[in-house]
Design an enzyme around this catalytic site. Structure first.
Site, mmCIF file in Angstrom:
data_model
loop_
_atom_site.group_PDB
_atom_site.id
_atom_site.type_symbol
_atom_site.label_atom_id
_atom_site.label_comp_id
_atom_site.label_asym_id
_atom_site.label_seq_id
_atom_site.Cartn_x
_atom_site.Cartn_y
_atom_site.Cartn_z
ATOM 1 N N GLU A 494 -5.862 -25.899 -0.005
ATOM 2 C CA GLU A 494 -5.642 -26.751 1.158
ATOM 3 C C GLU A 494 -6.436 -26.231 2.354
ATOM 4 O O GLU A 494 -6.299 -25.069 2.734
ATOM 5 C CB GLU A 494 -4.154 -26.779 1.488
ATOM 6 C CG GLU A 494 -3.291 -27.336 0.367
ATOM 7 C CD GLU A 494 -1.833 -26.923 0.478
ATOM 8 O OE1 GLU A 494 -1.419 -26.495 1.575
ATOM 9 O OE2 GLU A 494 -1.109 -27.023 -0.524
ATOM 10 N N GLU A 525 0.589 -27.223 -4.521
ATOM 11 C CA GLU A 525 0.416 -25.823 -4.924
ATOM 12 C C GLU A 525 0.431 -25.614 -6.439
ATOM 13 O O GLU A 525 -0.329 -24.795 -6.969
ATOM 14 C CB GLU A 525 1.503 -24.953 -4.282
ATOM 15 C CG GLU A 525 1.267 -24.635 -2.811
ATOM 16 C CD GLU A 525 1.660 -25.761 -1.885
ATOM 17 O OE1 GLU A 525 1.367 -25.668 -0.678
ATOM 18 O OE2 GLU A 525 2.259 -26.742 -2.364
ATOM 19 N N TYR A 551 4.723 -20.440 0.517
ATOM 20 C CA TYR A 551 4.533 -21.661 -0.267
ATOM 21 C C TYR A 551 4.319 -21.366 -1.750
ATOM 22 O O TYR A 551 4.254 -22.283 -2.565
ATOM 23 C CB TYR A 551 3.327 -22.444 0.253
ATOM 24 C CG TYR A 551 3.374 -22.811 1.722
ATOM 25 C CD1 TYR A 551 4.564 -22.717 2.457
ATOM 26 C CD2 TYR A 551 2.241 -23.248 2.381
ATOM 27 C CE1 TYR A 551 4.598 -23.047 3.805
ATOM 28 C CE2 TYR A 551 2.268 -23.592 3.732
ATOM 29 C CZ TYR A 551 3.445 -23.491 4.442
ATOM 30 O OH TYR A 551 3.476 -23.819 5.767
ATOM 31 N N HIS A 592 8.345 -19.293 7.069
ATOM 32 C CA HIS A 592 7.062 -18.616 7.268
ATOM 33 C C HIS A 592 7.263 -17.120 7.410
ATOM 34 O O HIS A 592 6.559 -16.444 8.152
ATOM 35 C CB HIS A 592 6.353 -19.161 8.518
ATOM 36 C CG HIS A 592 6.024 -20.614 8.429
ATOM 37 N ND1 HIS A 592 6.941 -21.598 8.689
ATOM 38 C CD2 HIS A 592 4.875 -21.244 8.093
ATOM 39 C CE1 HIS A 592 6.371 -22.782 8.534
ATOM 40 N NE2 HIS A 592 5.135 -22.600 8.167
#
Length: 802
Positions: A494, A525, A551, A592
């Site tokens: 990405e 993913e 992710y 995150h």
């Protein structure tokens, strides 16, 4: 569609080929029946078979060419046998878990039956030619797990066709003419992996021929409970391209008992795939499953009498026989003779495989019996030893474990013995343990001359002219040089292409090297990893990016079930040296947080896990991995891209060995082991501790898999006698892993004067914001206080409690 007359003129419907197909269909059915009998009789642990799918798989195999790939699943036995890649003795050897590659060349007994693999690697673990053989990627049991890599295998054909720099790799491709046959059961099309792959294949336009074997059920659940409209081809109708210039799929439906229609369909589907690089879905309907899902249950429990009657009437082998008779290709007597011969072939294969399996263990079994008898002669515990021997002798169909367990039990009985009775048993056990380690635990990683573990490293060299740049610019320089010198290297993920990744490591490189080598993908993913796995399987060197470390959970099934186990489950027969690049540590926010390292350590055995503290170290590891042939996960430090670093003069040659920590600061009081972004925090804490009179030795682990192969951390602890393991993972994660490795496995406990400590993040994911980070993850203050508390415990007068 190809007309029947065309099929006849092409010799596809010749009597010889038809009867050959019938013979193989009958043999395949017979080995399924005998396989089930072996499980029910106790010879094998579990069985799952391809009965009812024979005709469709024969037709698909007819369109398969050398160099093509099958990425299928555990019901593909007829397909693989039709390619000449499966002998029935090998089928039974795998059912019995025969550990000899000569008898089960697919997985050496490591996978349950129905898992087939072409040995792409020679005895040294180096590539053989793929283009002169029929290729099967080693199957995996998780449903739909074989599908993501199918995208990468097919995408490789696109790269081989459209990148002239790859045209001189004839061992891997003939200009991209190879098709990938992905096979899946209808129920498993409900999995997200399937839909994500199909969408990506339509976007990329790759030669993926997806066969869905539809027998109406997923174990006991009928298709109407699983698929919209009760039909995967109807559900996917929107993927059908409306004209030749539109991206999309070609979709075919065909009955699994209609021989001529199956041949027509697969000939046309393969031609579209091969010539146009357009993906194709073949929905094979009205298949049956005569023995039910597996040996674990009976389909009579959930299928109605009407359904069972229909299945008996539409069994593909029965309808094939009727078609042969109606069209005059053979007589009843001829077909009866073929069926009798098929039963004999299957029985003979079963007997040969069973005898070979038993014979493979006989020598060790007999020697153990002999040694037990010798140890009992004139021994005070003769009665007990002979009882152990008799129990082993009476064991029905003994396994390796039975002999080993008996000898271990005898050795415990003889634990105080100082004579010679013990020695023979001990020697036998040491030898068989080593042999069984090779049988059952070898090839977790590459054992080839190209293993990255063989790379001793080359230090970075600097001069007065070495520039100082931001970390992301150092990465740019490195990747620019890497792509210029190795046409096999591709990058995808990405935002990797046009903007050069979110942290600019590839900035400007797509414009220079083209979209075919540095490629943007959608937010997907699982299939990003699948693309990388398939590309690496075909001799290319992909760097695939998971944008942020958190992710990676989206792709974890493909990483752990397929990639990490590949070398192991084929016992060195296949490999896929893909590099998974991501970034993490010191991020803020619940999604995150950036350091789920314990999850990786528990899931990715078979991959290397590298945690460089800065971009220079990252480059050193990339150079090592590109020279090697193992897959790896490399986590760059997100907060390091804007920090200044000197560019090594030997940027493209400099490499780091795996499993070798680095001492960042020497000390005498406490050893602290960490990695990644924590290194900067710990180094700042060490400076403040020094002002308090505490000498901290700081060690950067650098890689977690492998971890400290030379036990250098133990050497440090033998000097300081105290240790702290610190990281940003949750409690019990990577810090606990490091402590177990050093204190338990490497024996550092003997040098400790204080209890070993771990310093990790809180048990929850960190909340958003700088305060959330400070109160959730280890800070400089936390490091200082943990280290100080160890010294306070040892010398409270000098270091009073804070």
């Amino acid at each position: 569609m190809i007309a029947n007359e065309q099929l006849r003129s092409a010799d596809i419907l010749s009597r010889e080929k038809i009867l050959s197909d019938y013979r193989l269909a009958c043999e395949s059915r017979q080995v399924s029946l005998l396989g089930r009998r072996d499980v029910m009789g106790g010879r094998a642990k579990f069985g799952i078979f391809g009965d009812g799918k024979e005709l469709a798989q024969l037709a698909a195999a007819r369109s398969f060419s050398r160099g093509d790939f099958r990425s299928g699943y555990y019901r593909d036995q007829t397909f693989v046998a039709a390619l000449g890649e499966l002998r029935w003795t090998e089928f039974f050897a795998q059912l019995y878990a025969h550990t000899d590659v000569a008898h089960d060349p697919n997985t050496a007994g490591r996978s349950m039956n129905g898992h087939y693999a072409t040995r792409w690697l020679d005895e040294q673990g180096l590539w053989r030619s793929q283009t002169d053989q029929y290729n099967s990627v080693c199957d995996i049991a998780p449903t739909a797990g074989q599908i993501p890599r199918s995208l990468g295998l097919a995408y490789a054909s696109r790269l081989f066709r459209h990148n002239p720099a790859l045209h001189d790799m004839p061992a891997f491709s003939h200009h991209g003419n190879e098709i990938v046959y992905a096979n899946i059961g209808d129920a498993s099309t409900s999995q997200g992996m399937f839909w994500e792959t199909m969408n990506a294949a339509g976007v990329l336009q790759v030669p993926l021929l997806m066969s869905v074997w539809d027998d109406g059920y997923g174990i006991s659940v009928p298709v109407e409970y699983q698929t919209t409209k009760g039909s995967i081809s109807k559900a996917m109708a929107g993927f059908q391209r409306d004209h030749a210039d539109e991206k999309g799929f070609e979709i075919f439906t065909v009955k699994g008992w209609d021989y001529v229609a199956l041949l027509e369909t697969y000939q046309q589907a393969a031609r579209i795939c091969r010539e146009q690089h357009v993906p194709v879905l073949v929905h094979v309907q009205e298949l049956t499953q005569p023995q039910g899902h597996s040996t674990s249950g009976s389909h009579e429990r959930y299928k109605s009498k009407e359904r069972l009657k229909w299945e008996a009437e539409h069994d593909c082998n029965l309808t094939f026989r009727q078609w042969i008779l109606e069209n005059g290709y053979a007589t009843n007597d001829e077909l009866d003779a073929i069926e009798v011969q098929a039963r004999e072939v299957a029985k003979k294969a079963r007997i040969e495989a069973w005898n070979a399996y038993q014979q493979s263990m006989k020598a060790d079994h007999d020697e153990a019996l002999d040694l037990l008898q010798r140890s009992a002669r004139n021994h005070p515990k003769a009665a007990e030893l002979m009882a152990i021997r008799e129990e082993l002798r009476k064991t029905n169909t003994p396994l390796r474990r039975d002999s080993v367990a008996a000898v271990r039990k005898a050795l415990r009985l003889l634990r105080t013995d100082t004579g010679t009775a013990r020695q023979g048993l001990r020697t036998w056990l040491d030898r068989t343990n080593a042999e069984n380690a090779e049988r059952f635990s070898s090839h977790l990683y590459s054992q080839s001359p190209e293993s990255p573990m063989r790379i001793t490293g080359e230090p970075a060299r600097y001069s007065d002219e070495s520039p100082v740049v931001d970390g992301y610019l150092l990465m740019q320089r490195y990747f620019d040089n890497l792509f210029s010198r190795d046409a096999r290297v591709v990058a995808l993920g990405e935002d990797v292409g046009q903007i050069g990744d979110v942290n600019q490591g590839f900035a400007g490189l797509q414009e220079k090297y083209g979209e075919i080598r540095i490629t943007d993908t959608g937010i997907r993913e699982t299939t990003i990893i699948g693309q990388g796995v398939g590309l690496a399987m075909r001799g290319l060197r992909p760097i695939v990016e998971i944008q942020y470390f958190d992710y990676i959970y989206y792709a974890l099934p493909t990483l752990t079930d397929d990639l990490a186990t590949l070398q192991y489950r084929t016992r060195g027969g296949q490999k896929a040296p893909v590099i998974v690049r991501t970034r993490g540590h010191r991020l803020e926010g619940i999604w995150h947080s950036g350091s789920p390292m314990g999850a990786m350590l528990g899931s990715l055995r078979g991959m290397h896990v590298l945690v460089p503290r800065n971009m220079t170290q990252a480059v050193g590891f990339y150079n090592t991995l590109i020279k090697g042939d193992d897959p790896a996960l490399l986590i760059e430090s997100l907060n390091g891209y804007r920090l200044k670093e000197r560019v090594p003069d030997n940027l493209t040659e400099f490499s780091l060995p795996l499993g070798v920590p680095e001492v960042l600061r020497s000390g005498t009081d406490v050893t602290l082991v960490t990695y990644g972004s924590m290194c900067r925090i710990v180094m700042e804490a060490a400076t403040q501790l020094a002002a308090m009179g505490i000498s901290l030795e700081v060690i950067d682990a650098q890689t977690l898999l492998p971890f400290d192969v030379h036990h250098s951390i133990v050497a440090s602890i033998s000097k300081t006698n105290r240790v702290v393991f610190a990281d940003e993972d949750v409690p019990g994660g990577a810090s606990a892993f490091m402590m177990q490795q050093v204190v338990d496995e490497q024996g550092a406990y003997r040098y400790l004067d204080s209890a070993p400590r771990t310093l990790s993040a809180k048990a929850h994911r960190p909340p958003y914001g700088s305060d959330g980070d400070y109160f959730s993850k280890p800070s400089v203050d936390d490091v200082i206080e943990v280290v100080y508390s160890l010294m306070s415990e040892a010398d409270p007068a000098r270091f009073p409690p804070l």
